[in-house]
Design a protein around this motif. Structure first.
Motif, short mmCIF file in Angstrom:
data_model
loop_
_atom_site.label_atom_id
_atom_site.label_comp_id
_atom_site.label_asym_id
_atom_site.label_seq_id
_atom_site.Cartn_x
_atom_site.Cartn_y
_atom_site.Cartn_z
N PHE A 126 61.13 40.16 22.85
CA PHE A 126 60.43 41.44 23.02
C PHE A 126 60.52 42.26 21.73
O PHE A 126 59.54 42.88 21.29
CB PHE A 126 61.03 42.24 24.17
CG PHE A 126 60.77 41.65 25.53
CD1 PHE A 126 59.64 40.91 25.80
CD2 PHE A 126 61.68 41.84 26.56
CE1 PHE A 126 59.40 40.38 27.06
CE2 PHE A 126 61.46 41.32 27.82
CZ PHE A 126 60.31 40.58 28.08
N GLU A 127 61.71 42.31 21.14
CA GLU A 127 61.88 43.07 19.90
C GLU A 127 61.12 42.44 18.75
O GLU A 127 60.55 43.15 17.91
CB GLU A 127 63.38 43.20 19.58
CG GLU A 127 64.12 44.10 20.55
CD GLU A 127 65.59 44.26 20.23
OE1 GLU A 127 66.25 45.10 20.87
OE2 GLU A 127 66.10 43.55 19.32
N ARG A 128 61.09 41.13 18.71
CA ARG A 128 60.31 40.46 17.66
C ARG A 128 58.82 40.77 17.81
O ARG A 128 58.10 40.94 16.82
CB ARG A 128 60.54 38.94 17.72
CG ARG A 128 61.90 38.49 17.17
CD ARG A 128 62.05 36.98 17.24
NE ARG A 128 61.00 36.30 16.49
CZ ARG A 128 60.83 34.98 16.50
NH1 ARG A 128 61.62 34.21 17.25
NH2 ARG A 128 59.86 34.43 15.79
N GLU A 129 58.35 40.85 19.04
CA GLU A 129 56.95 41.18 19.28
C GLU A 129 56.64 42.60 18.81
O GLU A 129 55.62 42.84 18.15
CB GLU A 129 56.63 41.05 20.77
CG GLU A 129 55.18 41.34 21.11
CD GLU A 129 54.92 41.20 22.59
OE1 GLU A 129 54.15 40.30 22.98
OE2 GLU A 129 55.50 41.98 23.37
N ALA A 130 57.51 43.56 19.14
CA ALA A 130 57.30 44.95 18.71
C ALA A 130 57.38 45.06 17.19
O ALA A 130 56.67 45.85 16.57
CB ALA A 130 58.33 45.87 19.37
#
Length: 207
Positions: A126-130
């Motif tokens: 999720f953090e990589r996507e953001a």
């Protein structure tokens, strides 16, 4: 959640988090808390570990760009003119309660928020996507790199000032026998939809 459960959770959040809370509001029977970026890690630990909260599951994490919101968020006392936010959707399986947490990055030029991967490991992708889509940096993430766009991609496509056509395009070059990047060849244009209405459409007394 029913009304009594929401009121109880509201009271516990206000008491347990105290001055770590920037704001707490309820809309459509959903609770949203806003915390400062420098408190997101400590607050996340409390939300997971406190017996009255027990938010053991991170359902989702996403970035947000408030570039065009102007004073609307300021009126809610949330953004103070800051552009980027991270939103966390939390679930307590044991207590059957949900919560939304929002944190605004202090610096709009280089938005940085602490990673919560050590609290909820599912936050990794999720953090990589953001990071990929909004350019939000998650301090302490062990492998922060793009996850959806190509390795040579320029910019962050979910930012509101990112052009629809992007900055570059790629094609396969027969001479070089490889994929190459070049400036976008599509001319920017504004498309106005053509609206066609039949005569007397929607007229209740039409035959």
């Amino acid at each position: 959640m029913n009304n009594n459960k929401i009121e109880y959770l509201t009271e516990r959040l206000e008491k347990i988090l105290a001055d770590r809370l920037v704001s707490l509001h309820r809309l459509f029977d959903e609770l949203t808390i806003v915390v400062q970026a420098n408190h997101v890690h400590s607050v996340s630990e409390i939300l997971r570990d406190h017996q009255d909260l027990g938010f053991d599951t991170l359902i989702d994490l996403c970035g947000m760009d408030y570039l065009t919101y102007g004073d609307e968020t300021n009126a809610l006392g949330q953004s103070d003119g800051r552009r980027f936010a991270v939103v966390y959707h939390l679930l307590s399986v044991d207590l059957n309660q949900r919560l939304r947490m929002k944190v605004f990055a202090q610096d709009s030029e280089l938005p940085v928020v602490d990673s919560v991967t050590d609290i909820w490991p599912v936050a990794n992708w999720f953090e990589r996507e953001a990071f990929d889509l909004f350019g939000i940096v998650f301090a302490g993430h062990s492998d922060l790199r793009r996850i959806l766009t190509d390795y040579g991609f320029v910019g962050n496509p979910f930012r509101k000032d990112f052009p629809i056509s992007g900055y570059v395009e790629m094609r396969y070059d027969e001479d070089q026998k490889r994929v190459v990047y070049q400036p976008v060849s599509i001319e920017p244009r504004e498309i106005t939809p053509l609206v066609i209405r039949e005569q007397n459409y929607g007229d209740s007394h039409a035959d």
